[in-house]
Structures are given as C-alpha cells and as structure tokens.
Design a protein around this motif. Structure first.
Motif, PDB file in Angstrom:
ATOM      1  N   GLY A 343       3.954   2.077  -8.069  1.00  0.00           N
ATOM      2  CA  GLY A 343       4.320   3.385  -8.594  1.00  0.00           C
ATOM      3  C   GLY A 343       4.849   4.243  -7.460  1.00  0.00           C
ATOM      4  O   GLY A 343       4.460   4.083  -6.294  1.00  0.00           O
ATOM      5  N   ARG A 344       5.764   5.151  -7.795  1.00  0.00           N
ATOM      6  CA  ARG A 344       6.413   5.965  -6.762  1.00  0.00           C
ATOM      7  C   ARG A 344       5.422   6.818  -5.974  1.00  0.00           C
ATOM      8  O   ARG A 344       5.462   6.886  -4.743  1.00  0.00           O
ATOM      9  N   ALA A 345       4.530   7.476  -6.663  1.00  0.00           N
ATOM     10  CA  ALA A 345       3.620   8.394  -5.970  1.00  0.00           C
ATOM     11  C   ALA A 345       2.713   7.650  -5.004  1.00  0.00           C
ATOM     12  O   ALA A 345       2.476   8.116  -3.873  1.00  0.00           O
ATOM     13  N   GLN A 346       2.196   6.496  -5.418  1.00  0.00           N
ATOM     14  CA  GLN A 346       1.289   5.760  -4.536  1.00  0.00           C
ATOM     15  C   GLN A 346       2.029   5.190  -3.334  1.00  0.00           C
ATOM     16  O   GLN A 346       1.504   5.202  -2.213  1.00  0.00           O
ATOM     17  N   LEU A 347       3.249   4.695  -3.521  1.00  0.00           N
ATOM     18  CA  LEU A 347       4.018   4.167  -2.394  1.00  0.00           C
ATOM     19  C   LEU A 347       4.341   5.268  -1.399  1.00  0.00           C
ATOM     20  O   LEU A 347       4.227   5.068  -0.175  1.00  0.00           O
ATOM     21  N   ALA A 352       3.385   7.732   3.812  1.00  0.00           N
ATOM     22  CA  ALA A 352       3.063   8.945   4.565  1.00  0.00           C
ATOM     23  C   ALA A 352       1.788   8.767   5.373  1.00  0.00           C
ATOM     24  O   ALA A 352       1.712   9.193   6.536  1.00  0.00           O
ATOM     25  N   GLY A 353       0.787   8.131   4.777  1.00  0.00           N
ATOM     26  CA  GLY A 353      -0.461   7.922   5.488  1.00  0.00           C
ATOM     27  C   GLY A 353      -0.315   6.993   6.674  1.00  0.00           C
ATOM     28  O   GLY A 353      -0.900   7.220   7.743  1.00  0.00           O
ATOM     29  N   LEU A 354       0.449   5.934   6.518  1.00  0.00           N
ATOM     30  CA  LEU A 354       0.685   5.008   7.625  1.00  0.00           C
ATOM     31  C   LEU A 354       1.439   5.688   8.758  1.00  0.00           C
ATOM     32  O   LEU A 354       1.143   5.485   9.941  1.00  0.00           O
ATOM     33  N   LYS A 355       2.418   6.516   8.417  1.00  0.00           N
ATOM     34  CA  LYS A 355       3.206   7.207   9.446  1.00  0.00           C
ATOM     35  C   LYS A 355       2.377   8.264  10.174  1.00  0.00           C
ATOM     36  O   LYS A 355       2.488   8.430  11.396  1.00  0.00           O
ATOM     37  N   ALA A 356       1.538   8.953   9.445  1.00  0.00           N
ATOM     38  CA  ALA A 356       0.751  10.032  10.050  1.00  0.00           C
ATOM     39  C   ALA A 356      -0.476   9.525  10.794  1.00  0.00           C
ATOM     40  O   ALA A 356      -1.082  10.277  11.572  1.00  0.00           O
ATOM     41  N   SER A 357      -0.838   8.268  10.601  1.00  0.00           N
ATOM     42  CA  SER A 357      -2.073   7.748  11.186  1.00  0.00           C
ATOM     43  C   SER A 357      -2.047   7.813  12.707  1.00  0.00           C
ATOM     44  O   SER A 357      -1.068   7.435  13.344  1.00  0.00           O
ATOM     45  N   ASP A 358      -3.154   8.270  13.266  1.00  0.00           N
ATOM     46  CA  ASP A 358      -3.288   8.284  14.727  1.00  0.00           C
ATOM     47  C   ASP A 358      -4.403   7.355  15.189  1.00  0.00           C
ATOM     48  O   ASP A 358      -4.883   7.450  16.314  1.00  0.00           O
ATOM     49  N   ASP A 409      11.532  -4.934  -4.049  1.00  0.00           N
ATOM     50  CA  ASP A 409      12.082  -3.677  -3.548  1.00  0.00           C
ATOM     51  C   ASP A 409      10.989  -2.793  -2.958  1.00  0.00           C
ATOM     52  O   ASP A 409      11.196  -2.166  -1.915  1.00  0.00           O
ATOM     53  N   ASP A 410       9.833  -2.735  -3.613  1.00  0.00           N
ATOM     54  CA  ASP A 410       8.714  -1.987  -3.033  1.00  0.00           C
ATOM     55  C   ASP A 410       8.331  -2.570  -1.678  1.00  0.00           C
ATOM     56  O   ASP A 410       8.079  -1.829  -0.712  1.00  0.00           O
ATOM     57  N   ARG A 411       8.259  -3.891  -1.589  1.00  0.00           N
ATOM     58  CA  ARG A 411       7.881  -4.519  -0.313  1.00  0.00           C
ATOM     59  C   ARG A 411       8.918  -4.245   0.755  1.00  0.00           C
ATOM     60  O   ARG A 411       8.562  -3.917   1.897  1.00  0.00           O
ATOM     61  N   ALA A 416      10.287  -1.903   5.781  1.00  0.00           N
ATOM     62  CA  ALA A 416      11.320  -1.173   6.523  1.00  0.00           C
ATOM     63  C   ALA A 416      10.757   0.122   7.089  1.00  0.00           C
ATOM     64  O   ALA A 416      11.110   0.541   8.205  1.00  0.00           O
ATOM     65  N   HIS A 417       9.877   0.759   6.333  1.00  0.00           N
ATOM     66  CA  HIS A 417       9.232   1.986   6.806  1.00  0.00           C
ATOM     67  C   HIS A 417       8.381   1.714   8.045  1.00  0.00           C
ATOM     68  O   HIS A 417       8.420   2.490   9.013  1.00  0.00           O
ATOM     69  N   LEU A 418       7.635   0.617   8.027  1.00  0.00           N
ATOM     70  CA  LEU A 418       6.830   0.258   9.193  1.00  0.00           C
ATOM     71  C   LEU A 418       7.717   0.029  10.411  1.00  0.00           C
ATOM     72  O   LEU A 418       7.417   0.493  11.519  1.00  0.00           O
ATOM     73  N   ARG A 419       8.827  -0.683  10.230  1.00  0.00           N
ATOM     74  CA  ARG A 419       9.720  -1.002  11.350  1.00  0.00           C
ATOM     75  C   ARG A 419      10.461   0.235  11.851  1.00  0.00           C
ATOM     76  O   ARG A 419      10.504   0.494  13.067  1.00  0.00           O
ATOM     77  N   SER A 420      11.035   1.006  10.958  1.00  0.00           N
ATOM     78  CA  SER A 420      11.864   2.138  11.387  1.00  0.00           C
ATOM     79  C   SER A 420      11.049   3.237  12.045  1.00  0.00           C
ATOM     80  O   SER A 420      11.573   4.007  12.859  1.00  0.00           O
ATOM     81  N   ASN A 421       9.771   3.310  11.712  1.00  0.00           N
ATOM     82  CA  ASN A 421       8.909   4.318  12.329  1.00  0.00           C
ATOM     83  C   ASN A 421       8.013   3.757  13.424  1.00  0.00           C
ATOM     84  O   ASN A 421       7.109   4.443  13.901  1.00  0.00           O
TER      85      ASN A 421
END
Length: 553
Positions: A343-347, A352-358, A409-411, A416-421
């Motif tokens: 689902g869009r909201a969960q993805l 966002a959570g993976l990117k913001a994680s410290d 497509d979700d995968r 891609a989000h993990l790699r680009s960030n």
C-alpha cells in the motif's frame, strides 16, 4: 479491546489453496464442545483462573504491553461470549518475589473482549528486567519476566532476539518455543507471522497426519471461531513458557486470516459460502488484537516501529491488509506499477523511516521473502512439490507471486531508495516460506553479483508447517541435498537454503555485525524434540552482503 480501565498507581518510580467450498453449516453453529476443547485438559473454573497464560510485548524504553485472558467461570470459554465482568489487577516489580513493586493497576475483563485484557505500562526504566503478574478473585497468574528497550540515545553493546514463524498446531509440537524459553538471554522474540492457522482439522497437518487436533475442528470464519483457535494455541505449554520469559514482537501473515490473503479476499475464502471477506477479515483482526500483546501504531494494522537504543530500529510490516490480489504466475502483471504489496502509505512510511534512521542497523520484520527467487532447472520430481509448497503452477515454472516477486514495482522502489540515499545495514527478517535462507538482496538479480546488493535477508523456517521433504514424504535432508544446489545456481545472491528442516533462529546484533544462528528440531511431531545448531550467517557492517560464519553466538 473493550474494557474499563483504572489508571495505574506508580510505586517507587518517577511517575493452502486447499479447496474451494466449505459447507456453510460448518461455519454457522458455535457449539459448546469445540469451545471447551480450547481449554487445557481437566481445567476447572469454579473461581477465576488464568488458563491461557500471560504475555508481554512491544517493549519501549519506558514501558511494555502486558496481556492475559481470565476465565471467570466454567462456561466462559474462548469464543463463547459468556461470563461476567471480572476485575483483573496487575502488578509490576523489579524482582520475581514482588518485594519491590514499581507499578500496579486494574482493568475489567468483559465478554465483549473475550475476557482478554491489556495493560500498557509506562514509567519504567530502560533496558531493565521486570516481573509481572495478574490477579482476579484471589487467584494469581504465573509470574512472568519482561524487559524494556534501551533508551533511544543509549549506546548498546548487543541485542539478542529469538525468531520464529509458521506454527501449525496440527503438524506438531512447539518445541522451538521451549528451546528459546530455556536460553534466558533474549531481549525479546520476533514472531514473523502465521502464529495460528485457519484450516479445518486434517486439511493441513504433518505429511497428512494430524499430530494433535486443534479447536474448533471447522475452518475458522467467525469471530467466535478465531477466538477459539487463538485460545487453543494459548494453552500450549511451550508457547506459554516463552511468553513467560521475554516480550514478543509480532506481525501477522496470511494464516491469521486465510491462506494467501490480500486486501479483498483470500485463496482460502469462498465469498458467500463463507460469508463476506470484509466480515471475516474484521473478525480475524479483532481476535488477533484481543489475544496478542501487540500495540498497533494504526488501528487495524501491524505496521509500526520499535527502537533499541542507537544500535537498531525495527520496522514491522503488514503485508496483507493493503496488498493487491496476487497475479497469475508468469503473467506480466507482476511488474504492474499499480499493484502493491505494502500500500502507498505503508511504503512511504517505511522509506521515510529507513532514511531518517540514525541507528547502526535497520531491521525490517517482513512476512514474505523480498529477495528474488527463480526456480531454476529442477527436475519434475522436485519441481512439482516445490510448486505445491509455493502455490505455483505445477505444470510449469513461475515465480511465487505471493512474495515480493509478485509485486516487483514496490520492491524496485524500495531498493532504489536504499541505494540512492546510501542507506546501509538494512536486514530483512522473514518467515512464511517454511525454509531457511541467507540472502543478499540485489538491485538487479539478473546481473548479480555485478549489480550491487541493497540489503541482506535472513529467512527462518517453520516451527512445524510442512516443507519440501514433508510434501515428498522422505527423510529430512533428502530433497534439500538435491534442490539447494540448483536453487543457488539459478539465484547467485542466495548463499544458503535448507528446504527441509523445522526450527527457529537467534539473531545477535553488535555494532560490527548482525548474525543469524539457525537451529533445527530433531522431530517436530515429538513433544520432547531436541534442538541443535545447524548454521550461522552474518552481515558485517557496511557490506550489505551475507557470509557464513562457523560458530553460533
């Protein structure tokens, strides 16, 4: 849960596509016999009793969720809707003798919540062991240990979690839980889905043989059915023992609802003959949240995030409530960008959570395998049982469209989000497939290892549910010796796969590495099954790749 809640008093603290039609009569009547079968043998309930144990879950730095189910009278069995309102008190202490009580309070258990109660305790110290118990009508529950999470900004040297999935009551005993409970070293344990199974008795057992009958005997469809099945599971002594020793962090998969569930139905649901999917899904979710110590971040879902100091956070997914219907295997629709598993909201929430994680590590509780998987050149005698296990066409090769392979497509977007960030140290913890795997998660499996790996994945085998050797009905290890090399040849990102054994995992995390130790049972059909270490794999910080290591933690 519907209950009247009295505010806590703080003391000494700062504040298987298996058939198409089931006769409607089997789903309509809720009889006393099947309900009583959900109680332990010889249980007497003249006074309030705690026949289903106690549990804790979803640890926070300052709190934890406590759970129990009280049986106030003999007729008040799970799913019955009977029994009086009953006051249930809870006590939390720093010691098993309860000499240093830090918090107490009470709730009212009612038939509206199947006499289950949850107490969301706050004001506790981080990274601390606590003991808790419930009381009702002069009867105390067993005392249980729980543990809070480290403070959000704490430097944590290590974490250790038990990891389990796919526990089918009729296919055997839950010895995996007993062996995890005996360890005495777990911060928490993760259940990655299929905590219960929905099938009617005999439909999905151990190589076709019912080891122990569940309750009710019919396929569970109504709210009373789901409550009765949850109640039966909670009478298991090994499951009770593990709940007594450490908090659980759980997500659901399909069998908490029905086989191969999606947002609008399931393979194992016949609209009309088994009522509406909307009603069945709502009943399943209500019973789950009544009977599980789970704190939903959003009502009606299991996706949420927990943090364990600076060492790790854990994003927990709900891959059933929002997904599109599974595609036909081999069809181009697996790549359709309008189809989704999250689902869009969960993805968006996950990204966002993976990117913001410290934190040093980003763990993802994931109910179905994310690493790509193609079957390869298996012979027909191996292809057909594998296809049966994975719900693939048995007359041809395809992908398992119930996994992330069916929602590419979700995968693609997530990886891609993990790699680009430049988001590293992401580890997917996965269940569902009834096999053990250690995988890299490549951006492009077709060109791997030239393509980078975006994450790693540790997949845990089933506690009891059938896997390949069970389907073929040969000794353990027979099929795996033949199938594993072929699978690895066709999937170069797969470091290891065991298609045949049952057991559990122990995940150990330090700043330098995340390691999964895989343990197997001697015999899932034996109540006294022994456990032995099979293999270990780790991913070292910064690598995004799995590697074998030769000693368990």
């Amino acid at each position: 849960m519907t209950s009247r809640y009295r505010a806590p008093e703080s003391v000494n603290s700062p504040s298987p596509r298996r058939r198409t039609v089931v006769k409607a009569a089997a789903a309509t009547a809720v009889l006393a016999g099947p309900l009583i079968a959900a109680l332990p043998a010889g249980a007497a309930t003249e006074t309030p009793s705690f026949l289903h144990g106690v549990a804790s879950g979803d640890p926070l730095p300052d709190g934890v969720l406590l759970w129990t189910r009280v049986t106030p009278t003999a007729e008040a069995v799970p799913g019955s809707g009977l029994g009086p309102d009953t006051e249930v008190s809870w006590t939390v202490a720093t010691d098993k003798a309860f000499t240093n009580v830090v918090s107490r309070g009470s709730l009212t258990a009612t038939a509206a919540s199947d006499h289950t109660v949850k107490a969301d305790i706050r004001g506790l110290a981080p990274a601390t062991d606590y003991w808790f118990r419930f009381s009702a009508g002069g009867t105390d529950s067993p005392a249980a240990r729980t543990r809070t999470a480290p403070a959000a900004d704490a430097t944590v040297s290590g974490l250790r979690f038990g990891v389990v999935t796919c526990a089918n009551w009729e296919a055997g005993y839950f010895s995996s839980y007993r062996h995890l409970a005996a360890r005495n070293d777990l911060d928490a344990w993760l259940h990655l889905g299929d905590y219960i199974y929905e099938y009617k008795s005999g439909e999905y057992a151990a190589r076709g043989t019912v080891v122990r009958p569940h309750a009710p005997l019919n396929e569970i469809i109504t709210l009373a059915d789901y409550r009765t099945r949850h109640g039966k599971y909670k009478t298991d002594p090994d499951l009770q023992a593990l709940h007594l020793k450490a908090p659980v962090v759980a997500i659901w998969d399909d069998h908490e609802f029905a086989d191969n569930a999606w947002s609008g139905g399931a393979v194992n649901h016949t609209e009309g003959a088994e009522g509406t999917w909307t009603a069945r899904q709502a009943a399943a979710k209500q019973a789950y949240f009544e009977w599980m110590p789970v704190r939903p971040a959003i009502a009606g879902t299991t996706y949420r995030r927990l943090r364990f100091g600076k060492l790790a956070d854990l994003s927990l997914l709900d891959l059933r409530s929002f997904r599109s219907q599974q595609a036909s295997s081999g069809s181009g629709s697996v790549d359709d960008p309008d189809r989704t598993i999250t689902g869009r909201a969960q993805l968006d929430w996950l990204k966002a959570g993976l990117k913001a994680s410290d934190t040093k590590w980003r763990l993802v509780g994931n109910s179905v395998m994310i690493a790509p998987f193609v079957i390869g050149s298996l012979t027909a005698d191996l292809l057909k049982p594998l296809a049966k296990l994975l719900d693939l066409p048995q007359d041809g090769i395809g992908v398992n469209t119930d996994q992330w392979d069916g929602y590419t497509d979700d995968r693609r977007e997530l990886l891609a989000h993990l790699r680009s960030n430049a988001i590293g140290n992401t580890v997917f913890l996965t269940g569902d497939i009834h096999m053990s795997w250690a995988n890299d998660v490549p951006v492009d499996a077709g060109t791997y290892p030239l393509s980078p790996s975006a994450a790693t994945e540790f997949v845990i085998t089933s506690v009891t549910s059938d896997n390949l050797d069970d389907i073929v009905k040969v000794p353990e290890g027979t099929v795996s010796a033949l199938a594993a090399p072929v699978i690895q040849l066709a999937n170069r990102h797969v470091h290891w796969v065991d298609t045949d054994r049952h057991g559990y995992g122990v995940l150990d995390i330090t700043a330098d590495r995340a390691q999964m130790d895989y343990y197997v049972l001697s015999d899932r059909t034996s109540a006294t099954a022994t456990s032995s270490w099979e293999r270990s794999y780790r991913t070292r910080s910064g690598t995004q790749k799995a590697e074998r290591t030769y000693d368990p933690v």
